[in-house]
Design a protein around this motif. Sequence first.
Motif, PDB file in Angstrom:
ATOM      1  N   LYS A  30       0.990  -1.182  -0.151  1.00  0.00           N
ATOM      2  CA  LYS A  30      -0.500   0.414   0.102  1.00  0.00           C
ATOM      3  C   LYS A  30       1.330   1.163  -0.023  1.00  0.00           C
ATOM      4  CE  LYS A  30      -3.899   2.140   2.529  1.00  0.00           C
ATOM      5  NZ  LYS A  30      -4.453   2.302   3.539  1.00  0.00           N
ATOM      6  N   ALA A  31       1.584   1.035   1.519  1.00  0.00           N
ATOM      7  CA  ALA A  31       2.726   2.505   0.972  1.00  0.00           C
ATOM      8  C   ALA A  31       3.833   2.731  -0.408  1.00  0.00           C
ATOM      9  CB  ALA A  31       3.887   1.810   1.866  1.00  0.00           C
ATOM     10  N   PHE A  32       3.645   1.349  -1.171  1.00  0.00           N
ATOM     11  CA  PHE A  32       4.514   1.793  -2.052  1.00  0.00           C
ATOM     12  C   PHE A  32       4.062   2.241  -3.514  1.00  0.00           C
ATOM     13  CE2 PHE A  32       5.836  -0.541  -6.587  1.00  0.00           C
ATOM     14  CZ  PHE A  32       6.856   0.249  -6.641  1.00  0.00           C
ATOM     15  N   GLN A  33       1.956   2.159  -3.793  1.00  0.00           N
ATOM     16  CA  GLN A  33       1.041   2.555  -4.650  1.00  0.00           C
ATOM     17  C   GLN A  33       1.047   4.087  -4.261  1.00  0.00           C
ATOM     18  OE1 GLN A  33      -1.792  -0.435  -3.739  1.00  0.00           O
ATOM     19  NE2 GLN A  33      -1.054  -2.567  -5.572  1.00  0.00           N
ATOM     20  N   GLU A  34       0.990   3.744  -2.784  1.00  0.00           N
ATOM     21  CA  GLU A  34       0.941   5.932  -2.724  1.00  0.00           C
ATOM     22  C   GLU A  34       1.144   6.893  -3.172  1.00  0.00           C
ATOM     23  OE1 GLU A  34      -0.554   5.738   1.516  1.00  0.00           O
ATOM     24  OE2 GLU A  34      -2.559   4.876   1.164  1.00  0.00           O
ATOM     25  N   ASN A  35       2.579   6.766  -3.012  1.00  0.00           N
ATOM     26  CA  ASN A  35       4.056   7.316  -3.228  1.00  0.00           C
ATOM     27  C   ASN A  35       5.535   5.994  -3.807  1.00  0.00           C
ATOM     28  OD1 ASN A  35       5.543   8.974  -3.327  1.00  0.00           O
ATOM     29  ND2 ASN A  35       5.174  10.526  -1.277  1.00  0.00           N
ATOM     30  N   PRO A  36       5.768   5.714  -5.216  1.00  0.00           N
ATOM     31  CA  PRO A  36       6.284   5.221  -4.979  1.00  0.00           C
ATOM     32  C   PRO A  36       7.804   5.282  -4.922  1.00  0.00           C
ATOM     33  CG  PRO A  36       5.114   5.001  -7.042  1.00  0.00           C
ATOM     34  CD  PRO A  36       4.093   5.996  -5.855  1.00  0.00           C
ATOM     35  N   ASP A  37       7.644   7.133  -5.314  1.00  0.00           N
ATOM     36  CA  ASP A  37       9.174   7.222  -5.153  1.00  0.00           C
ATOM     37  C   ASP A  37       9.665   8.014  -3.774  1.00  0.00           C
ATOM     38  OD1 ASP A  37       9.287   7.553  -7.646  1.00  0.00           O
ATOM     39  OD2 ASP A  37       8.541  10.068  -7.789  1.00  0.00           O
ATOM     40  N   ALA A  38       8.586   7.930  -2.574  1.00  0.00           N
ATOM     41  CA  ALA A  38       9.038   8.329  -1.382  1.00  0.00           C
ATOM     42  C   ALA A  38       9.370   6.570  -0.823  1.00  0.00           C
ATOM     43  CB  ALA A  38       7.753   8.657  -0.349  1.00  0.00           C
ATOM     44  N   PHE A  39       8.666   5.849  -1.382  1.00  0.00           N
ATOM     45  CA  PHE A  39       9.226   4.673  -0.633  1.00  0.00           C
ATOM     46  C   PHE A  39      10.392   3.978  -0.897  1.00  0.00           C
ATOM     47  CE2 PHE A  39       9.244  -0.261  -0.477  1.00  0.00           C
ATOM     48  CZ  PHE A  39       8.549  -0.668   0.235  1.00  0.00           C
ATOM     49  N   LEU A  40      10.464   4.400  -2.939  1.00  0.00           N
ATOM     50  CA  LEU A  40      12.144   3.682  -3.105  1.00  0.00           C
ATOM     51  C   LEU A  40      13.413   4.724  -2.460  1.00  0.00           C
ATOM     52  CD1 LEU A  40      11.170   3.759  -6.739  1.00  0.00           C
ATOM     53  CD2 LEU A  40      12.223   1.438  -5.172  1.00  0.00           C
TER      54      LEU A  40
END
Length: 191
Positions: free
Chosen positions: A164-174
Motif C-alpha cells: 500500500k505504501a509503495f502504491q501511494e507514493n512509489p518515489d518516497a518508498f524507493l
Amino acid sequence: MSKYSEEFKMNLVNEYLDGFLGYKRLAKKHGVSSHSQIIRWVRAYQAFGTEGLRKKRKHRVYSVQFKLDVLHFMKRTGASYQDTAVEFQLHNPSLIANWHRRFLAQGEDGLNEQAKGRPPMSKKPRNKPENNPSKPNGTMSREQQLERENELLRLEVAYLKKLKAFQENPDAFLEKHKQRWHSNSKKKDSD
C-alpha cells in the motif's frame, strides 16, 4: 601410579623383619601415613614374596561364585580381610572389603561386575519432535495450527502495508529504501 615404590616397600619390610623397629615406629620414621599399611606389606611379603609388593597392572575379573566363596570363608572362620586374602591368594585385602560392603548393601547382585565409565551411546537415533510447517495440518496439534496461522497472517499484513505504501507514493518508498541502502554501504566503506 602407586604412592610408594616397590623398593621402598621392600626396604621397610626388611627393616621390620630385622627386628629393630615395630610397625608404628617404622611408619613414623619413614613418613608412612598408617602403620597398618606396613602390616599389610609385611604379610603380603610373607605370603607371596616380592610379588606381593608389586602393584598389579592388569585388571582381573572374579566370578560371583568366587566372591561368594571368599565371603563365606571369611564369615565361617572369622578371618580378617588380610587372612582371607592370603588364603585365596589375593594381593589386595581391600578388594574383599569392597565385595563385603557391596554384598551387605545389595546382596548377590552387588557382586556382579559393574561396567566402568560412561555408557556407550545407543545405535538408534532419537526421535525428535519436529516442528515442520510443511507437514499436513492433520499431524499438528490444534495449538500449533493456530500459531502457524497467526504467523502467516502477520506476514500477510506486513506485506500488504508495504504494498500500500509503495502504491501511494512509489518515489518516497524507493527513496526511503535507497537511503537505508546508502547508509549501510557507507558503513561498509568506512571499515
